[in-house]
Design a protein around this motif. Structure first.
Motif, PDB file in Angstrom:
ATOM      1  N   ALA A  51      16.213  -4.568 -57.096  1.00 53.06           N
ATOM      2  CA  ALA A  51      14.505  -5.195 -56.957  1.00 53.06           C
ATOM      3  C   ALA A  51      15.005  -6.237 -55.730  1.00 53.06           C
ATOM      4  O   ALA A  51      13.688  -5.908 -55.203  1.00 53.06           O
ATOM      5  CB  ALA A  51      14.940  -6.233 -58.453  1.00 53.06           C
ATOM      6  N   LYS A  52      15.923  -6.191 -54.721  1.00 48.98           N
ATOM      7  CA  LYS A  52      15.464  -7.113 -53.499  1.00 48.98           C
ATOM      8  C   LYS A  52      15.403  -6.242 -52.644  1.00 48.98           C
ATOM      9  O   LYS A  52      14.704  -6.079 -50.990  1.00 48.98           O
ATOM     10  CB  LYS A  52      16.825  -7.929 -53.293  1.00 48.98           C
ATOM     11  CG  LYS A  52      17.213  -8.511 -54.302  1.00 48.98           C
ATOM     12  CD  LYS A  52      18.542 -10.006 -54.392  1.00 48.98           C
ATOM     13  CE  LYS A  52      18.867 -10.308 -55.453  1.00 48.98           C
ATOM     14  NZ  LYS A  52      20.142 -11.546 -54.806  1.00 48.98           N
ATOM     15  N   GLY A  53      15.322  -4.854 -52.756  1.00 50.06           N
ATOM     16  CA  GLY A  53      15.197  -3.926 -51.519  1.00 50.06           C
ATOM     17  C   GLY A  53      15.951  -2.316 -51.995  1.00 50.06           C
ATOM     18  O   GLY A  53      17.099  -2.406 -52.848  1.00 50.06           O
ATOM     19  N   GLN A  54      15.566  -1.781 -51.075  1.00 54.71           N
ATOM     20  CA  GLN A  54      16.423  -0.482 -51.619  1.00 54.71           C
ATOM     21  C   GLN A  54      17.780  -0.069 -50.366  1.00 54.71           C
ATOM     22  O   GLN A  54      17.720  -0.917 -49.844  1.00 54.71           O
ATOM     23  CB  GLN A  54      15.082   1.019 -50.548  1.00 54.71           C
ATOM     24  CG  GLN A  54      14.754   1.117 -51.720  1.00 54.71           C
ATOM     25  CD  GLN A  54      14.013   2.654 -51.331  1.00 54.71           C
ATOM     26  OE1 GLN A  54      13.780   2.781 -50.573  1.00 54.71           O
ATOM     27  NE2 GLN A  54      12.439   2.457 -52.308  1.00 54.71           N
ATOM     28  N   LEU A  55      18.696   0.298 -51.012  1.00 53.93           N
ATOM     29  CA  LEU A  55      19.913   0.720 -49.913  1.00 53.93           C
ATOM     30  C   LEU A  55      19.401   1.203 -48.884  1.00 53.93           C
ATOM     31  O   LEU A  55      18.368   2.160 -48.528  1.00 53.93           O
ATOM     32  CB  LEU A  55      20.735   2.004 -50.357  1.00 53.93           C
ATOM     33  CG  LEU A  55      21.058   1.435 -51.594  1.00 53.93           C
ATOM     34  CD1 LEU A  55      22.021   3.141 -52.695  1.00 53.93           C
ATOM     35  CD2 LEU A  55      22.036   0.545 -52.034  1.00 53.93           C
ATOM     36  N   SER A  56      20.120   0.853 -47.922  1.00 51.07           N
ATOM     37  CA  SER A  56      20.362   1.072 -46.135  1.00 51.07           C
ATOM     38  C   SER A  56      20.268   2.599 -46.370  1.00 51.07           C
ATOM     39  O   SER A  56      21.211   3.197 -46.683  1.00 51.07           O
ATOM     40  CB  SER A  56      21.224   0.044 -45.310  1.00 51.07           C
ATOM     41  OG  SER A  56      22.552   0.878 -45.340  1.00 51.07           O
ATOM     42  N   PRO A  57      19.657   3.883 -45.347  1.00 54.50           N
ATOM     43  CA  PRO A  57      20.171   4.968 -45.209  1.00 54.50           C
ATOM     44  C   PRO A  57      21.581   4.564 -45.207  1.00 54.50           C
ATOM     45  O   PRO A  57      22.200   6.200 -45.429  1.00 54.50           O
ATOM     46  CB  PRO A  57      19.797   5.469 -44.308  1.00 54.50           C
ATOM     47  CG  PRO A  57      18.318   4.210 -43.758  1.00 54.50           C
ATOM     48  CD  PRO A  57      18.490   3.031 -44.606  1.00 54.50           C
ATOM     49  N   GLU A  58      22.631   4.725 -44.330  1.00 54.73           N
ATOM     50  CA  GLU A  58      23.779   4.359 -44.404  1.00 54.73           C
ATOM     51  C   GLU A  58      24.636   3.822 -45.470  1.00 54.73           C
ATOM     52  O   GLU A  58      25.697   4.677 -46.250  1.00 54.73           O
ATOM     53  CB  GLU A  58      24.545   3.103 -43.496  1.00 54.73           C
ATOM     54  CG  GLU A  58      24.059   3.325 -41.561  1.00 54.73           C
ATOM     55  CD  GLU A  58      22.251   2.637 -41.690  1.00 54.73           C
ATOM     56  OE1 GLU A  58      21.941   1.538 -42.648  1.00 54.73           O
ATOM     57  OE2 GLU A  58      22.319   3.263 -40.793  1.00 54.73           O
ATOM     58  N   LYS A  59      24.310   2.545 -46.663  1.00 58.62           N
ATOM     59  CA  LYS A  59      24.582   2.869 -48.035  1.00 58.62           C
ATOM     60  C   LYS A  59      24.491   3.552 -49.150  1.00 58.62           C
ATOM     61  O   LYS A  59      25.179   4.390 -49.325  1.00 58.62           O
ATOM     62  CB  LYS A  59      24.034   1.272 -48.277  1.00 58.62           C
ATOM     63  CG  LYS A  59      25.325   1.182 -49.372  1.00 58.62           C
ATOM     64  CD  LYS A  59      24.700  -1.067 -49.757  1.00 58.62           C
ATOM     65  CE  LYS A  59      25.867  -1.346 -49.499  1.00 58.62           C
ATOM     66  NZ  LYS A  59      25.851  -2.624 -50.032  1.00 58.62           N
ATOM     67  N   LEU A  60      23.120   4.337 -49.013  1.00 58.87           N
ATOM     68  CA  LEU A  60      22.668   5.947 -49.954  1.00 58.87           C
ATOM     69  C   LEU A  60      23.474   6.684 -48.760  1.00 58.87           C
ATOM     70  O   LEU A  60      24.493   7.119 -49.897  1.00 58.87           O
ATOM     71  CB  LEU A  60      21.834   5.640 -49.441  1.00 58.87           C
ATOM     72  CG  LEU A  60      20.842   7.043 -50.165  1.00 58.87           C
ATOM     73  CD1 LEU A  60      20.840   6.542 -51.616  1.00 58.87           C
ATOM     74  CD2 LEU A  60      19.552   7.233 -50.382  1.00 58.87           C
ATOM     75  N   LYS A  61      24.085   6.688 -48.037  1.00 65.11           N
ATOM     76  CA  LYS A  61      25.093   7.914 -47.523  1.00 65.11           C
ATOM     77  C   LYS A  61      26.533   7.596 -47.770  1.00 65.11           C
ATOM     78  O   LYS A  61      27.481   9.308 -49.030  1.00 65.11           O
ATOM     79  CB  LYS A  61      24.935   7.943 -45.855  1.00 65.11           C
ATOM     80  CG  LYS A  61      25.909   9.975 -45.537  1.00 65.11           C
ATOM     81  CD  LYS A  61      25.937   9.517 -43.858  1.00 65.11           C
ATOM     82  CE  LYS A  61      26.198  10.447 -43.677  1.00 65.11           C
ATOM     83  NZ  LYS A  61      26.546  10.925 -42.451  1.00 65.11           N
TER      84      LYS A  61
END
Length: 162
Positions: A51-61
């Motif tokens: 709810a606070k925001g999407q994962l960063s691209p690095e964390k999602l990877k």
């Protein structure tokens, strides 16, 4: 005996130890009326909504790399537990195709798999799961007829709307 694929290791171990007192084979759940589908319900990895925001691209990877590793490296281990691996290269591997008794049911079950509806009443802790067990287990035990079970199951489903 009607049971789930999680009992495959129990049967395999008992046979290897010589304590299994019967021969067995494993098949997909039989066709009921016009439906040949098998509900696909399994353990899975999920990425929760934040709810606070999407994962960063690095964390999602990093998360997807981990999920991929588990699928690629752990699929045969899960298959040893009776499960059908979701990762298609594992399903088509020689090691999986040699796994007994999994090969007796896995191709048919995978082909006929359908996902449960994404409603809160479905899933292993939901009321539909309870209604299935409460109303169809007596059929398997010879306590009531299929028609009686269907009637009771229909009533249980209609009670969800009250």
């Amino acid at each position: 005996m009607a049971n789930g694929n999680w009992e495959v290791p129990t049967l395999v171990d008992a046979k290897a130890k010589g304590t299994l007192k019967f021969d067995y084979g494993v098949v997909s759940f039989p066709k009921l009326y016009a439906n040949q589908k098998t509900w696909a319900d399994s353990h899975m990895l999920a990425i929760p909504a934040n709810a606070k925001g999407q994962l960063s691209p690095e964390k999602l990877k990093a998360v997807m790399t981990f999920v991929g590793y588990v699928q690629k490296q752990g699929g045969l281990t899960w298959a040893g537990g009776g499960h059908i691996p979701a990762y298609l290269p594992t399903q088509s591997s020689a090691a999986f195709k040699a796994l007994q008794p999994n090969v007796q049911y896995s191709a048919t079950s995978a082909r006929d798999a359908t996902l449960e509806p994404t409603l809160p009443i479905f899933g292993v802790g939901g009321p539909v799961y309870d209604a299935v067990g409460n109303n169809f287990t007596p059929v398997l035990l010879g306590q009531i007829s299929v028609d009686q079970a269907m009637s009771k199951f229909k009533t249980a489903l209609q009670n969800f709307n009250k």
